[in-house]
Design a protein around this motif. Structure first.
Motif, short mmCIF file in Angstrom:
data_model
loop_
_atom_site.label_atom_id
_atom_site.label_comp_id
_atom_site.label_asym_id
_atom_site.label_seq_id
_atom_site.Cartn_x
_atom_site.Cartn_y
_atom_site.Cartn_z
N PRO A 235 80.56 51.15 15.24
CA PRO A 235 80.89 50.17 16.29
C PRO A 235 79.62 49.59 16.91
O PRO A 235 78.62 50.28 17.08
N GLY A 236 79.68 48.31 17.21
CA GLY A 236 78.53 47.65 17.81
C GLY A 236 77.51 47.17 16.82
O GLY A 236 76.52 46.52 17.20
N LEU A 237 77.72 47.48 15.53
CA LEU A 237 76.78 47.04 14.51
C LEU A 237 77.21 45.65 14.03
O LEU A 237 78.01 45.50 13.12
N THR A 238 76.70 44.64 14.71
CA THR A 238 77.10 43.26 14.39
C THR A 238 76.07 42.62 13.47
O THR A 238 74.88 42.93 13.51
N GLY A 239 76.55 41.74 12.64
CA GLY A 239 75.67 41.05 11.70
C GLY A 239 76.46 40.67 10.46
O GLY A 239 77.68 40.80 10.41
#
Length: 314
Positions: free
Chosen positions: A75-79
């Motif tokens: 979670p929170g790993l955006t890209g």
């Protein structure tokens, strides 16, 4: 003197064996049992006793692996999600010998065995030249493709990557520039989610599938730890891109030692589409075509990797 024969882009011989001589009466004539059916005649066959074709476990295993890492990323790993397959050779750690397993056909290596392996993505200059000719011929139409086949687009890129240390020592930030204009094309941190190794004992090379997240970041300050120049020819066909690259790496600044390698990789061209299809996979509320579209995309990805591996011996 034997006459040489060419090989098609699928890796099959263009020549065909002579037809087998007929040893039974032609259709409509009497055979030895006194009836009018040829011994060679065969009725159309069902796909199976249940009337359906079993799923291809090999492709499903790869699709499950890719889907798992997409939907279960931290979670929170955006890209951008990157899914790629590289051609290379699987070797035992600490040795320069190619992996040897007691199997006869291409095989997905169990993930628990990955720590015993290393993957060498470098190919020979001859293989690089062979793939360059093959892909160029497909682009220009020298190799005839089936009617209705989509066009192949082409780009020749000259790129320079500079690598910087991130917040943690294990992190690397990559700045990619157009070598000709010095324009910064992207600055990102790549996070590896998972690797899957495919061993191909009958072929000149193996392949590795990687699922990564590419996270845009600010341009770092300081001096790069190393650089590499990429002379890349990029071929795009439908939803996939094939990159053939000569890489010149340099360690420790302009005066450091250099190394030249050659790489071939296949990548899903549109990360946004990949994410959308992954979210719909197996959704029973959607039409079959929508919920199966992810599997179809991965099937094309796998087929392209397999067909290139089977042409790796030139």
């Amino acid at each position: 003197m034997a006459t040489p024969h060419s090989r098609s882009p699928t890796g099959d011989d263009d020549t065909r064996p002579a037809k087998r001589a007929r040893h039974s009466p032609p259709p409509g004539t009497m055979n030895g049992n006194g009836n009018g059916h040829s011994a060679d005649a065969m009725s159309p066959l069902s796909l199976s006793i249940l009337g359906v074709e079993p799923l291809d476990e090999f492709t499903v295993e790869i699709a499950d692996f890719i889907h798992h890492h997409i939907v279960n990323r931290p979670p929170g790993l955006t890209g951008h999600i990157e899914v790629e397959a590289k051609l290379g050779v699987l070797k035992g750690k600490g040795t320069d010998q190619r992996l040897a397993l007691p199997v006869s056909t291409e095989t997905v290596i169990n993930a628990g065995y990955n720590q015993e392996l290393r993957f060498d993505a470098n190919m020979s200059m001859q293989q690089h030249k062979h793939f360059n000719m093959l892909l160029n011929d497909l682009k220009t139409g020298v190799h005839q493709r089936p009617p209705g086949s989509s066009d192949i687009s082409y780009a020749h890129l000259h790129l320079k990557d500079s690598f910087y240390e991130g917040e943690h020592r294990s992190e690397k930030i990559r700045v990619t520039r157009d070598e000709r204009t010095n324009e910064v094309l992207e600055t990102l941190r790549k996070v590896r989610l998972g690797d899957m190794n495919v061993y191909c004992p009958k072929r000149a090379c193996d392949w590795r599938i990687s699922v990564n997240v590419e996270i845009p970041v600010e341009h770092p300050v300081g001096t790069p730890t190393h650089t590499r120049k990429k002379d890349r020819i990029s071929y795009t066909h439908e939803e996939l891109r094939i990159d053939l690259t000569q890489v010149t790496s340099q360690q420790g600044g302009p005066s450091g030692p250099t190394e030249i390698t050659h790489e071939l990789e296949i990548e899903v061209a549109r990360p946004a589409l990949l994410m959308e299809l992954a979210s719909k996979r197996g959704d029973g509320s959607l039409p079959d075509q929508e919920r199966d579209a992810f599997n179809e995309l991965i099937r094309a990805f796998v087929n392209n990797a397999r067909i290139l591996v089977r042409n790796a011996d030139g």
